[in-house]
Design an enzyme around this catalytic site. Sequence first.
Site, PDB file in Angstrom:
ATOM      1  N   ASP A 284       0.735  -1.183   0.183  1.00  0.00           N
ATOM      2  CA  ASP A 284      -0.048   0.013  -0.144  1.00  0.00           C
ATOM      3  C   ASP A 284       0.606   1.294   0.182  1.00  0.00           C
ATOM      4  O   ASP A 284       2.205   0.978   0.226  1.00  0.00           O
ATOM      5  CB  ASP A 284      -0.870  -0.074   1.171  1.00  0.00           C
ATOM      6  CG  ASP A 284      -2.417   1.012   0.779  1.00  0.00           C
ATOM      7  OD1 ASP A 284      -1.982   1.780  -0.137  1.00  0.00           O
ATOM      8  OD2 ASP A 284      -3.406   0.781   1.549  1.00  0.00           O
TER       9      ASP A 284
HETATM   10  C1  NOJ Z   1      -3.955   4.091  -0.164  1.00  0.00           C
HETATM   11  C2  NOJ Z   1      -4.921   3.074   0.058  1.00  0.00           C
HETATM   12  O1  NOJ Z   1      -5.281   2.411   1.362  1.00  0.00           O
HETATM   13  C3  NOJ Z   1      -5.176   1.912  -0.979  1.00  0.00           C
HETATM   14  O2  NOJ Z   1      -6.421   1.506  -0.995  1.00  0.00           O
HETATM   15  C4  NOJ Z   1      -5.097   2.797  -2.487  1.00  0.00           C
HETATM   16  O3  NOJ Z   1      -5.160   2.018  -3.452  1.00  0.00           O
HETATM   17  C5  NOJ Z   1      -3.955   3.359  -2.476  1.00  0.00           C
HETATM   18  N1  NOJ Z   1      -3.687   4.592  -1.414  1.00  0.00           N
HETATM   19  C6  NOJ Z   1      -3.488   4.082  -3.904  1.00  0.00           C
HETATM   20  O4  NOJ Z   1      -4.259   5.363  -3.840  1.00  0.00           O
END
Ligand code: NOJ
Length: 743
Positions: A284
């Site tokens: 993430d």
């Molecule tokens: C953080 C989020 O937790 C995740 O779900 C998302 O896909 C990414 N950022 C990219 O934006």
Amino acid sequence: MSRIISFAWLLLCAAPATAQTGLNKKTERAVDSVLRLMTLDEKIGQMNQYNGPWSATGPLTNDGNLLDQVKSGKVGSMLNVTGVKRTRELQELALQSRLKIPLLFGQDVIHGYRTIFPLPLAEAASWDLAAMEASARVAAKEASAAGIHWTFAPMLDISRDPRWGRVMEGAGEDTYLGSLIATARVKGFQGKGFGDTSAVMACAKHFVAYGAAEGGRDYNTVDMSMRRLHEVYLPPFKAAADAGVATFMNSFNDLNGIPATGSKYLQRDLLKGAWKFNGFMVSDWGSIGEMINHGYAKDNREAAMLAANAGSDMDMESRSYTKELATLVKEGKVKMSVIDDAVRRILRKKMEMGLFANPYKYADLKREQDNWDNPEHRKIARDIAQKSMVLLKNEGSVLPLSTKTSSIALIGPFVKAKSDHLGFWSYDWPDDTARISSIWEAVSRKMGGDSKLLYAKGAAITGDDRSGFAEAIEKAGKAEIVILTVGEARDMSGEAKSRSSLQLPGVQEELVKAIVALGKPTVVLISAGRPLIFNWTADHAPAILYTWWLGTEGGNAIADVLFGDYNPSGRLPMSFPRAEGQIPIYYNHYNTGRPAMHDSDKFYRSAYTDLSIYPKYPFGYGLSYTQFEYSPVSLSAATLRKGQTLRASVTLTNKGKVAGKETVQLYIRDLSGSVVRPVKELKGFQQLTLAAGESRKISFDITVEDLRFYNEQLQYIWEPGAFKLYIGKDAAHNNEAAFEVLQ
Ligand code: NOJ
């Protein structure tokens, strides 16, 4: 050099897109032939994902010239680059690198791209798997036509805590329903398979247990038993893996003391080992570097080592891999085989997507334009928006409204809103004001020429300004019917949007009180991204329709339900608490040694002294404009053995005056086991539409396979013993029968 590469590409042009589970030999040979040509730096480049220069969905690190890094093969994937023009521009740069390996473009296409669909939690309320697959299919068509290869969806985090703002992005509290929805969404996004230009790669996220963050605070600690992890939180991910999902994303939280991003058990042993997942794992946003804050890695180098060895193949925005992996390999702390495995997984997906054969395959201006305003897509969006609304109350059959009503007052901050229907994780397009119908516009279109529509905003979504109340009361007082819209703003549920209070924000519930006091037939529409608490409204307003955030077609779909063009059929995918103090609240809890059976069981019982134990609205709840009656449950036998099927049946009758759709739910309880079992577990459901007065028999077939659970040793077993079975309209209202499972 380039001859060898083009040979590999030729090979790939001939290779069909692989089935997502098995490996295709030709593809594997081609991947190996590219891998053999790569330097360590080029390999690490493939493991690196950067945000594009236009917009961001997390805290950005600015470390030099991004475009030069793309040109020199230091970037394998980019996120937040949308549109054919931009993706083409960046792909052109990537193709100037020595090996000309194309970029993968990823994006949070969570509930639609151009056409915004209801938020995932709202769609889950439809319990309509085909409709959810269709919604994901449209999202994939539109996104892929804009040059996007990969969506960071579906989010599969089970959550029993509506304070957590990300519940809007999931399928709610139930593992069984969540697993079916996981499969439907993966199928929708990935369509006919990689290589088909209307498919995008899906991403099962967040692996894992992110939805159990303590206190409902985003990114927070998770500590739970392995049994609960396997039984409640992992199955939707397993379902996605079985459906051939291309990628996984790990999660921000630590699980039992190990950040998920650094968990070898989760990523290497379970996902890539036991589950044989052959796609790749993306971290993430920044979660590799965040292992330093967790206190699990002492510095960025150690964070990169832990993440790579644990099986995180691609680094989203930490810069840990680009900065540290080469040194770690040289020091022998990360083996070349680990790097090769990660790069092989990433290249495999690029090849299966057909990007080596044609890096611009998805970036086609004509297709982008053709998909830009597609009436068929809007029809599908309106269909699922209708199905997602949940009718919570309809005293005196206020709803549906007649189009002949002499006058309707529309009150509240959402009446003329447009983008508020879109919700979190959605795109604002410049022409949205013209494209999206507000509730006001949609209701106006339904009403006959002689009817009068009145409007007053009454109050803003937040703040304590009551100066609009007087006008709202005056307008409502003049009307035959009042429609009152209240709820959350679109950025109140979503990532980093945890709330400790789930009450209607601002002075909105006071506005409800002032309007309901007029004694008019009043319908309250609640727009929100999560279960809210609105006890006064629930107890006093005659009719309540929970409309979530429904997307581009929200206004039209709401009007369809208000006037009876669609008879509401949504069912709650999460229990709605009556107070924050009840959270976590979920229907499939254990019984405890001192179960409270009713609210007067206050002392020496597992209850509160000052609050009911029951949710305001239970899981599975939702009304219709008609009424359904269930017969007692009949069983084909009193016992069940391995290899046999037990058939449980009820007769459902539509007792009302209009046709309606019912979601018949089957729950089971294992009365005593080698580990304690939940008081009820959803094991099946069927949706059927009955004409007024019609009766139909519905049956569910049960085998011992449906009764498996994880025992203390984490074996997935069934046990003989006494069981109860329930069939009915929700987790709290059902008819029961008993049977015994024999060895
Ligand atoms: C953080 C989020 O937790 C995740 O779900 C998302 O896909 C990414 N950022 C990219 O934006």
